[in-house]
Design an enzyme around this catalytic site. Structure first.
Site, PDB file in Angstrom:
ATOM      1  N   ASP A  44       0.836  -1.197   0.000  1.00 38.34           N
ATOM      2  CA  ASP A  44       0.000   0.000   0.000  1.00 38.34           C
ATOM      3  C   ASP A  44       0.875   1.253   0.000  1.00 38.34           C
ATOM      4  OD1 ASP A  44      -2.970   1.079   0.814  1.00 38.34           O
ATOM      5  OD2 ASP A  44      -1.396   2.269   1.790  1.00 38.34           O
ATOM      6  N   TYR A  49       2.447  10.118  -0.071  1.00 37.97           N
ATOM      7  CA  TYR A  49       3.541   9.582   0.736  1.00 37.97           C
ATOM      8  C   TYR A  49       4.914   9.965   0.178  1.00 37.97           C
ATOM      9  CZ  TYR A  49      -0.016   6.430   2.742  1.00 37.97           C
ATOM     10  OH  TYR A  49      -1.122   5.908   3.345  1.00 37.97           O
ATOM     11  N   LYS A  74      -3.152   5.933  -3.920  1.00 42.21           N
ATOM     12  CA  LYS A  74      -4.256   6.833  -3.596  1.00 42.21           C
ATOM     13  C   LYS A  74      -4.050   8.195  -4.232  1.00 42.21           C
ATOM     14  CE  LYS A  74      -4.004   4.714   0.967  1.00 42.21           C
ATOM     15  NZ  LYS A  74      -2.550   4.430   0.888  1.00 42.21           N
ATOM     16  N   HIS A 107      -7.986   9.370  -1.500  1.00 36.68           N
ATOM     17  CA  HIS A 107      -7.278   9.342  -0.211  1.00 36.68           C
ATOM     18  C   HIS A 107      -8.103   9.965   0.913  1.00 36.68           C
ATOM     19  CE1 HIS A 107      -2.914   9.334   1.488  1.00 36.68           C
ATOM     20  NE2 HIS A 107      -3.783   8.992   2.410  1.00 36.68           N
TER      21      HIS A 107
END
Length: 278
Positions: A44, A49, A74, A107
């Site tokens: 994931d 990120y 996401k 997200h």
């Protein structure tokens, strides 16, 4: 050891995956490699990120066949207009070095961008082959109901904070009602649960680590997927070694009894369209 699959509206999602939030650069590459070596088949990540390149490098370095891996990414809440969502998804694929991901999620919801437009774009991403499946993240019950009603393509998951401190029964019930998987991020409560007496005593009874017991608590629940994050090789291997024992009803109840009125370990106060029920 590999995880069993959670079936959700046509998707088959490994019940335990590697979370990569806050993992970057070489540490992220190594964590992904170690996870795949240990049997993880679910990774994931997210555009936000800032580690999709590292995740992709870790996947390639592992040598695993692409068809054996389930990859989730996401789209950030600022990119939920139709044109921006498509650009974000395409950019994620370039960074990951993949032709498609297995699951593309919104997200966070964004009240300033019509959900109708976002869901339409998400469906288009699936139809255009950017992702095999679509879903949402951090959606409370009412918004999840609306998203499902508006989507022409099946939604397969809602990813939210979840651990024994945080009662998510309402969102879990909604996911099950719609046939979605519930993916639990921060499943270990950012480590805060691991010193709880109830968890430690159950772990000692089974000869397991506290983290293994909490993760087992997650995956014994129908439709729940857990994505613990670790950059430690030993803990990564331990976290997936949870499918050869089970908690009994009393043990599950004892761990569930750790729920608090406000059990969050992440501060969501900045988040758009946040609802305390999610």
């Amino acid at each position: 050891m590999t995880a069993p699959l959670v079936e959700a509206n046509g998707a088959a999602i490994p019940a335990l995956g590697l979370g990569t939030w806050e993992a970057t650069n070489d540490a992220c590459i190594a964590a992904v490699q170690w996870a795949i070596e240990a049997g993880y088949r679910h990774i994931d990540t997210a555009a936000r990120y800032g580690n999709e390149e590292a995740v992709g490098q870790g996947i390639r370095a592992s040598g695993i066949s692409r068809d054996k891996l389930f990859v989730t990414t996401k789209v950030w809440y600022e990119d939920l207009s139709e044109s921006n969502l498509m650009r974000s998804a395409e950019a994620s694929l370039r960074r990951l070095g993949l032709d498609a991901v297995d699951l593309l999620l919104i997200h966070w919801p964004n009240a300033s961008i019509p959900l109708k437009e976002t869901i339409k774009a998400l469906g288009r991403a699936r139809r255009d082959g950017l992702t095999r499946h679509i879903g949402v993240s951090n959606f409370p019950v009412a918004l999840l109901d609306e998203a499902v009603a508006r989507s022409d393509e099946p939604l397969v998951a809602n990813q939210c904070e979840y651990h024994p401190y945080l009662d998510q029964s309402k969102v879990l019930d909604a996911c099950r009602r719609h046939g979605l998987a519930f993916t639990a991020y921060c499943p270990l409560g950012r480590g805060q649960l691991l010193d709880e007496r109830a968890v430690v005593e159950v772990a000692e009874r089974h000869g397991r680590t506290p983290a293994q017991v909490v993760l087992r608590w997650h995956v014994q629940q129908p439709g729940v997927v857990a994505i613990p994050k670790s950059a430690n090789r030993e803990r990564i291997a331990q976290n997936i070694d949870i499918f050869d024992f089970a908690l009994d009803e009393d043990e599950v109840a004892r761990i569930s009894g750790l729920a608090r009125p406000d059990g969050r370990v992440i501060d969501p106060s900045w988040a758009p369209a946040w609802d305390k029920a999610a």
